[in-house]
Scaffold this active site. Structure first.
Site, PDB file in Angstrom:
ATOM      1  N   GLU A  54       0.809  -1.216   0.000  1.00 44.10           N
ATOM      2  CA  GLU A  54       0.000   0.000   0.000  1.00 44.10           C
ATOM      3  C   GLU A  54       0.847   1.273   0.000  1.00 44.10           C
ATOM      4  O   GLU A  54       0.500   2.253  -0.654  1.00 44.10           O
ATOM      5  CB  GLU A  54      -0.917   0.012   1.225  1.00 44.10           C
ATOM      6  CG  GLU A  54      -2.012  -1.047   1.216  1.00 44.10           C
ATOM      7  CD  GLU A  54      -3.130  -0.723   0.232  1.00 44.10           C
ATOM      8  OE1 GLU A  54      -3.478   0.465   0.096  1.00 44.10           O
ATOM      9  OE2 GLU A  54      -3.650  -1.668  -0.394  1.00 44.10           O
ATOM     10  N   ASP A  70      -8.841   6.487  -8.872  1.00 40.29           N
ATOM     11  CA  ASP A  70      -9.351   5.126  -9.059  1.00 40.29           C
ATOM     12  C   ASP A  70     -10.839   5.030  -8.752  1.00 40.29           C
ATOM     13  O   ASP A  70     -11.378   3.952  -8.525  1.00 40.29           O
ATOM     14  CB  ASP A  70      -8.575   4.145  -8.175  1.00 40.29           C
ATOM     15  CG  ASP A  70      -8.697   4.464  -6.691  1.00 40.29           C
ATOM     16  OD1 ASP A  70      -9.270   5.520  -6.354  1.00 40.29           O
ATOM     17  OD2 ASP A  70      -8.210   3.664  -5.871  1.00 40.29           O
TER      18      ASP A  70
END
EC number: 3.2.1.132
Length: 277
Positions: A54, A70
């Protein structure tokens, strides 16, 4: 003298009984903790693996904020909480209960709107990113993120693992990493959807008697395919760039480190090289 001997015998038996009970209780507690998930070191390593994927570091990034384009607005904190899916909202709500007067409180109405509409709009969140970053070392803010992470991701991952009959620490770590990225909703890209597809391909789950290592390999195949071709087109570009996290997890399986023992050596062109102790 006779009474004193009886008393001594009584206390000796009591001490032995207490010792036996303590040993039994300790054993039961240790088994309960394992049944509920991973032990302390295994959980730490699982979280550090996900942190590498991440945020590119083994250090948990509480102050991370970025707009990834996104379809999920801002991605924030240790678990990639987002403003479009409601988990960033939950963090701020938990934090506000602990610290009523804080820098993020004023964004609650907008965060609630975004979560309700599942909107990636950030136009009304001016100053939100800097406010989140500024609280990175705040003890209560970190605690709020930990609490939401466990509630929304770690505990559901362990429950799904139990339901599937997964016993190994690596399989459970894979489930945790998957729910962090895919979520535990009812969409085709969700964590549970991947489990169902894996069960179909494998002819069942380990709970049904399927070999766990073979099942996990199938699951990683299914997840890889989903990252390459997600149903949600908004995440396609971002997810295709993240398939290396599946490669890293598969490499740990190839090393037969199903107990998730340290040190774990992560070698990845995408994420870099790390050692998790």
């Amino acid at each position: 003298m006779k009474i004193s001997m009886q008393k001594a015998d009584f206390w000796k038996k009591a001490a032995i009984s207490l010792l036996v009970f303590t040993m039994f209780f300790t054993l039961m507690m240790s088994e309960t903790v394992f049944a509920a998930g991973l032990n302390k070191d295994q959980k730490r390593r699982a979280e550090q693996l996900t942190s590498i994927f991440e945020n590119g570091t083994t250090e948990i990034q509480y102050g991370y904020v970025e707009r990834l384009d996104d379809g999920r607005g801002y991605t924030c904190g240790r678990a990639g909480f987002t403003t479009a899916t409601g988990d960033a909202l939950e963090v701020v709500e938990v934090y506000t209960k602990a610290v009523p007067n804080n820098k993020l409180k004023k964004y609650l109405p907008e965060l609630r709107r975004l979560a309700k509409e599942e909107s990636d709009d950030t136009s009304n969140l001016k100053g939100f990113a800097s406010a989140w970053k500024s609280l990175a070392n705040d003890k209560e803010f970190r605690a709020a993120q930990d609490k939401v992470n466990d509630h929304l991701y770690y505990q559901p991952a362990m429950k799904r693992s139990d339901n599937a009959g997964l016993k190994t620490a690596l399989a459970r770590a894979v489930m945790y990493d998957t729910v962090i990225q895919h979520g535990d909703g009812d969409d085709p890209d969700s964590f549970y959807a991947l489990i169902k597809r894996t069960n179909k391909k494998a002819g069942g789950s380990p709970k049904d008697g399927i070999d766990e290592k073979k099942w996990l390999n199938k699951f990683l195949d299914v997840r890889y395919d989903d990252l390459m071709n997600p149903a949600n087109h908004d995440t396609r570009d971002e997810w295709r760039e993240s398939v290396a996290r599946v490669d890293v997890l598969r490499s740990i399986a190839k090393e037969n480190n199903y107990n998730l023992n340290g040190p774990i050596h992560v070698r990845s062109n995408e994420y870099g090289n790390f050692v998790i102790k």
